[in-house]
Structures are given as structure tokens and as C-alpha cells.
Scaffold this motif. Structure first.
Motif, PDB file in Angstrom:
ATOM      1  N   ALA A   1      -3.522   5.912   0.298  1.00 38.81           N
ATOM      2  CA  ALA A   1      -3.401   6.275   1.665  1.00 38.81           C
ATOM      3  C   ALA A   1      -4.246   5.150   2.603  1.00 38.81           C
ATOM      4  O   ALA A   1      -3.740   5.470   3.955  1.00 38.81           O
ATOM      5  CB  ALA A   1      -4.014   8.049   1.550  1.00 38.81           C
ATOM      6  N   TYR A   2      -5.352   5.907   1.742  1.00 37.24           N
ATOM      7  CA  TYR A   2      -6.547   4.716   2.553  1.00 37.24           C
ATOM      8  C   TYR A   2      -5.692   3.971   3.211  1.00 37.24           C
ATOM      9  O   TYR A   2      -5.775   2.899   4.784  1.00 37.24           O
ATOM     10  CB  TYR A   2      -7.847   4.672   1.957  1.00 37.24           C
ATOM     11  CG  TYR A   2      -9.116   4.181   2.793  1.00 37.24           C
ATOM     12  CD1 TYR A   2     -10.182   4.895   3.547  1.00 37.24           C
ATOM     13  CD2 TYR A   2      -9.081   2.618   2.854  1.00 37.24           C
ATOM     14  CE1 TYR A   2     -10.339   4.118   4.487  1.00 37.24           C
ATOM     15  CE2 TYR A   2     -10.085   2.012   4.060  1.00 37.24           C
ATOM     16  CZ  TYR A   2     -11.161   3.306   4.968  1.00 37.24           C
ATOM     17  OH  TYR A   2     -11.622   1.853   5.247  1.00 37.24           O
ATOM     18  N   CYS A   3      -5.257   3.005   2.847  1.00 38.70           N
ATOM     19  CA  CYS A   3      -5.031   1.679   2.833  1.00 38.70           C
ATOM     20  C   CYS A   3      -3.882   1.850   3.819  1.00 38.70           C
ATOM     21  O   CYS A   3      -3.671   0.794   4.653  1.00 38.70           O
ATOM     22  CB  CYS A   3      -4.695   0.453   1.471  1.00 38.70           C
ATOM     23  SG  CYS A   3      -5.691   1.124   0.665  1.00 38.70           S
ATOM     24  N   VAL A   4      -2.973   2.230   3.674  1.00 33.97           N
ATOM     25  CA  VAL A   4      -2.162   2.415   4.334  1.00 33.97           C
ATOM     26  C   VAL A   4      -2.713   2.889   5.768  1.00 33.97           C
ATOM     27  O   VAL A   4      -2.191   1.811   6.863  1.00 33.97           O
ATOM     28  CB  VAL A   4      -0.711   3.702   4.545  1.00 33.97           C
ATOM     29  CG1 VAL A   4      -0.150   4.393   5.537  1.00 33.97           C
ATOM     30  CG2 VAL A   4       0.281   3.269   3.143  1.00 33.97           C
ATOM     31  N   HIS A   5      -2.684   4.044   5.783  1.00 38.16           N
ATOM     32  CA  HIS A   5      -3.275   3.925   7.521  1.00 38.16           C
ATOM     33  C   HIS A   5      -4.685   2.849   8.149  1.00 38.16           C
ATOM     34  O   HIS A   5      -4.171   2.451   8.978  1.00 38.16           O
ATOM     35  CB  HIS A   5      -4.811   5.118   7.287  1.00 38.16           C
ATOM     36  CG  HIS A   5      -4.349   6.526   7.084  1.00 38.16           C
ATOM     37  ND1 HIS A   5      -3.632   7.071   8.433  1.00 38.16           N
ATOM     38  CD2 HIS A   5      -4.057   7.370   6.807  1.00 38.16           C
ATOM     39  CE1 HIS A   5      -3.218   7.835   8.755  1.00 38.16           C
ATOM     40  NE2 HIS A   5      -3.928   8.590   7.049  1.00 38.16           N
ATOM     41  N   SER A   6      -5.259   1.881   7.013  1.00 41.90           N
ATOM     42  CA  SER A   6      -6.158   1.360   8.121  1.00 41.90           C
ATOM     43  C   SER A   6      -5.292  -0.233   8.232  1.00 41.90           C
ATOM     44  O   SER A   6      -5.903  -0.829   9.049  1.00 41.90           O
ATOM     45  CB  SER A   6      -7.757   0.624   7.252  1.00 41.90           C
ATOM     46  OG  SER A   6      -6.921  -0.018   5.487  1.00 41.90           O
TER      47      SER A   6
ATOM     48  N   SER B   1       1.052  -0.925   0.089  1.00 46.20           N
ATOM     49  CA  SER B   1      -0.118   0.176   0.176  1.00 46.20           C
ATOM     50  C   SER B   1       0.915   1.488  -0.006  1.00 46.20           C
ATOM     51  O   SER B   1      -0.067   2.460  -0.757  1.00 46.20           O
ATOM     52  CB  SER B   1      -0.746  -0.408   1.381  1.00 46.20           C
ATOM     53  OG  SER B   1      -1.521  -1.349   1.409  1.00 46.20           O
TER      54      SER B   1
END
Lengths: 136, 136, 136, 136, 136, 136
Positions: A84-89, A78
Motif C-alpha cells: 500500500a505504501y509503495c503504490v501511494h508513493s 508494488s
């Protein structure tokens, strides 16, 4: 900021296909929290069903890699793909699965180092050594 | 196919800085094999020294992640960055460190799955859930 | 290995639009060599014409950046985008424009370093400092 | 929005390794401003130390490329890698080092043009001309 | 959040080159709305003129692909390149050109699937079948 | 050049799971040709089965997008992701489904143009217009 609406619990409850997936996410994760990724995919029930089925099989079902290692790999991809979304989740998921600060620091170091040597190898277009090829 | 020449052992032996790094690679890995990546970097001794020093510190020195996990992360990043050389060299390294076929299959599944959900999350520009944010 | 045929000089000479572009490439570069990129684009004359016109305006016409600096930037982007063809052709172009080994080593260092810090910044999703924003 | 906390000056002052790096950043740049990238890396002192040491050697120490050219290359890579933070910080750095509007416009043109021809070359999988290969 | 200022209508009206492009955008699209992309490019009139001319020729002029198909391709590329702005603007454009929810779901599925198989093919470095090569 | 062996028809016939997928590929495509992608995936039967099932559902089953449009989107993503194998195989597939030279030229133009504007938008970090946001 999304290009689609994010489904509320009420909207999800009113659509049998979406409700079934949300129910299974909650049961599988033993948590009432359904994150925005699934609320966005709910706009496309077929994509929602297929994506959750694959994720459950790959990331949740027992295998030869332990759950934390799987999350570290997920974060690495990611990051390289600038999601960005995948890094966070998945960073949150890795922490929930016990990632220590030391492990996180090593993960960041490896992802950074790999990105650097990827650039060096691509920049010089280095030919693959015969020793690395699989015989056939 | 490279944009630079690949240094032979004779050429490396004639340059003190390059020879020192090649010697340390061989001693560290307990193998006489020096792969093309280092033979290409030899054209730039400062880059060669700095890159080997970082790689040794991050990938060889003991840490909280085991050596095989580090290689799996390295393959994941290299795949996402489309670095053919790096995919080949680190897949060979992971096998040398004991990666089983089952682990490799799971790695490929995760890298594929992550790439797919990265695309879905980026395609819908899904906003990050507040639950994933780090408080300050 | 291409997905399209590469036009020979004979074929190019027989098509007025392609011939005109090939003639201008040769005149502009003061060389008889027409590289494969243009021989592939010849399959699509409109794309060929538009691409050469833009390249000539951006890379050949005098501007505020000198020709070598332009090539260094081109190599940097091509490396980050994993374009093997472009890395090869623009590295050759940079050498033809006087790139020294020392400059090339620094270029590789910067591209590697930037790729590493890009990964670190994306991996931690660091917020942009207000100081870096442009006021309006 | 980060996945890690950003260290305040007070927190940095209380950790000898972090303080030493922050002090050196301030001394090297002759400015009290320490941007978020380093405040995020502070969570991992070893990564902080190694990254700053490399950046200082590559971007600050005198070499054959001038400081502004280095920043242009950095922006180019960061743009191709979709690193929002890095684009912002290095565009600000380039301006501080004298980048004119004309130079910036040419940089953007080249980065855009390179991205376009990268896509065309990758889309047609054009083979590298033998003329671009380095003999060995 | 931009690295450049976004030009207002007043500022655009005061610059003949920018005004001419803005006028043509409005006339071509039959709408008074000029989106931020053009307001940012206005800082570099030459880039603004060239980009609009290319976009008009490729995306607006009649061709063999219908306008909606063109937008779907544009969204696909923008997603793979992690361009948040472009994903938003071209998803809006596709909807304005009649994209149905069913088509959008299929687009997302294909982009996700392609990203997954791209990773699998790159991860295993699968050689291209001779059947896929173009003879020459 | 692969990191895995490519299964022959004899090897595939000897493994029930692999044979079943190969049989279905041949029946679905009405062709005896099984390309290397599947011969590489055969090393991991679970990945082979899941990938073929998804591809069949997304790319073969009737939907709202016609088969050629689907292939054009697939080529676009594969180009942006620098997947040489995928570009070759899906360009061949698109031609088999009737892609004309004119359509191919437009596809290349759009992929190139999108890559260029992606770089410009990312390079200037242009904020998304409120008009492009989906209300909730």
C-alpha cells in the motif's frame, strides 16, 4: 501504525549518517519533503544508506528508460506485491512526472490484465513454448 | 506438464469458436504462430474468447502508452506474480518489439529494487504520508 | 528437482511413524497411490503427522461444504500462491470428485477475474465501504 | 486513502458512460448501493465498462457453479492476494447470498490449510507426480 | 475493520471451547493479554482450537531453533505475504524475546535482499544448477 | 529455460567487469563453483556488480545474526515468493552451513504455519491491537 518510529527532522539532524542521506534526498529531489519511507529506514542507518544509494542509481540516474516509464513499472510491481505504501508513493511520483489520466487508465488495465492471465497460465500450468526459450 | 491438453491446429480448426479466435490471433499478429497459452484456453471457448478480446483491446489497440512500455509493465507484473509462462512469453514479445539489452537491464533493476522496497515498507508497516493521498 | 529425497514404499515401511501415516492415507482414500507430497514430508515425521491430521480433518471429514467445492477453493488458493505442485494435485483431485469441464472453465474465469479486480483495488487503494464492515 | 477520487452519484450522473454502468449495476443487483470499487473505476470509463461487463458475465450470469460457490472462490483468491478491499466486499456478498457461519469457518480452514501446504510444497520443491499430468 | 466480530472476555467466558483456549493462551504466555487474532478466530471454535494447538507445538515447544530465530522467520514470511496484522504481532513478539535493533536491521536487510534476488531469478527464469538438486 | 543466456567461464573471462565479480565470488566463497544466478546476471554487468556487492555486505559480512540464521530467513522469503531457483540455492547453502534435519523440519513447520495464519488474519482482516503499535 508502523512497527518503528518515524524520525523527525530534529532527530535526523542529530545523526550524521541519517542527516547526510536526508540532505542528499532533498538536494536530489529539489524539495524539502522527505517521505515516511526514509524516516522509518532512519532507524537502521546502514539500510537507509544502501537503499537510497540503490534507488538513486536505478531511478534517478539517466538511463535508457525515461523517468515516467520507470515509475509505471514501479507501480506495477508494488501493486502485484500488495504494498500500500509503495503504490501511494509511486503513483504520486508518476503524477509529478507527468502521468496523464489516460496513461494511468492504461497502466491499471495492463496490471489487471496481466494478473488475470498470470492466474490463467498458473492455473493450467501451461508449458513454455520452445520458441520463447533462449538458445545456448 | 499442463493440467489441460493443448489443442493442435487440427482440433482448433474443427471447433468454430476456437478457430475464429485462432484466425484472429494470426491475422492480428501477422504470424502463423499460436502459442500454448491460447492452445490451453481452447478447452474453455468462452474464456478463450473473452481473454483474447480483452488482450487485443488492452495490448494491441493504440493508446497513450507505446507497445514496448506495455510489455515492460506486463513482464514486471508477471515476475512479481511468479508466472513462469508469462515471463517467458512477454519477454519474448518485448524483444520482438525492440527491447534493447540496456532497457532489459534497467527493467530487471527496477523490478528487483521495487520488490526490495516493497518488502521494507511492508516489513515496517510504514504509514502513508498525507501528501500522497488524493483529496476529495 | 526436490530439495529433499522422496521416500519409497520400502523406506516408509521401515519407519513406524511414516508407515502409520502412509497406511492411513491409503485406507482413507481407498487407493494404493501415495503422492509425492507425502513422500517428501516423510523426511520430517512430525510435520507429516500434523499435516495429514489437519488435511484429513479439513478436507475429508464431512462438513457444510461438499468435497468438490472444497477442492475448487483449494485450487483457487494454490493458483494465487503459484504452487505448481498443489495446482496439479488438487486439479486431479477435483476431476476425480466429478468436476465437469464447464465447472472448471468457470473456476478459471473466477480465479482470473478475482486476480484482475484484486490488482485494480490494490492499485487504486480503494477504501472499504462502511457497509462492508462488521458492527461491534 | 485512495490514489484516485471516488465519484459521487452527482458526478456519475453527469457522465453518460459512467451513468450507464452505474444504472446497470443498480438494476442488476436490485439495490441502490454502488460500492467504492465502481466509484474509483469511474475515473477510467473504459476500464469501468470492461470490468463490469466481465464481472456480470462471470459472476452474475447463470452457470454450472452456484452463486455462493463463486463468492467462496472469490474470497479465497482475494485472501491469497492480500486484497483487503476485495476480502471485505466479497465476504459481505457471500453473507448476502446465504453463507452460514459453518461454511465460513470451513472456507477459512481450507484457505489456511491450502496456504500451509502451498508453502510446504514450494519449500521442498516437490516434483509433480506423473499421475497428475494430463496426457496428450 | 474486520469481517468478523472480535470476542470480548465476557463472550469468551460464556463459551466452554473458546474459554479453554483463551485460558491456555494466558497460562502458556504468562500474560493476561489475548490479542485480536484469537478474538477473531473465536467465531470458529474448531479453527481456534486447531490453530492454537499447532502454534503452541511449533512456536512454543522446545526444538532445535531458539524462540527468537523462530520469530524472525515468522516475520519474514508475514512480510513476503503482506500480512499487516502478522507483521505487527510477530515484530512485537520478537522484541519481547530480545530482538536487538541491530538484529532487526539485519532481518529487514535480508528480507529486502531476498525479495530482490527472488525477482531477479524469477524475472530471468534461471534454471536450477544440478549441484543444488538432491539425488535420489 | 532461461530468458537470457548463461555465461560460460570463457565468456566471463573475456569481460573485465564480469570477470572481476566472478573472481570475487570465488575468492569470497573459497570455491570454484559459480552458480547460474551469477551467470545469468552477467548479461547485465551493472546489475551483477550491484547485486553481488549487496549480497556480500548483507549475507557474508559479520553481523548480529549468525550465517545459518540468515540463510533460514532467506529460504523463508524465497518460499513465500515462490522462487524455485532461490529455494534450491539457499537450501543448499543452509545445508553447507550446518543446517540439521531437525532445524530444517522446524523451518518448514514455521513457514507453513506462518502462511496459514497469514491467510487467516488476511481472510478476516483482523485489526492490529494497539499494544503492537510503536508509540511516537
Amino acid at each position: 501504525m508502523a512497527t518503528v518510529k518515524l524520525w523527525t527532522d530534529e532527530e535526523a539532524a542529530a545523526d550524521p549518517r541519517v542527516r547526510a542521506v536526508f540532505d542528499d534526498i532533498r538536494a536530489t529531489r529539489k524539495s524539502d519533503f522527505v517521505n515516511n519511507f526514509w524516516r522509518a529506514l532512519a532507524n537502521q542507518p546502514a539500510v537507509l544508506e544502501r537503499t537510497w544509494a540503490s534507488l538513486k542509481e536505478i531511478m534517478v540516474a539517466p538511463g535508457e528508460l525515461d523517468p515516467l516509464t520507470k515509475e509505471l513499472i514501479y507501480i506495477a510491481v508494488s501493486t502485484a506485491n500488495s504494498c500500500a505504501y509503495c503504490v501511494h508513493s509511486h503513483t504520486a511520483a508518476a503524477r509529478a512526472k507527468g502521468m496523464t489520466d489516460g496513461q494511468y487508465g492504461e497502466l491499471l488495465s495492463i496490471v489487471g490484465m496481466a494478473s488475470e492471465t498470470n492466474a490463467l497460465a498458473n492455473g493450467m500450468q501451461i508449458p513454455v513454448d520452445p520458441e520463447f526459450q533462449v538458445d545456448r
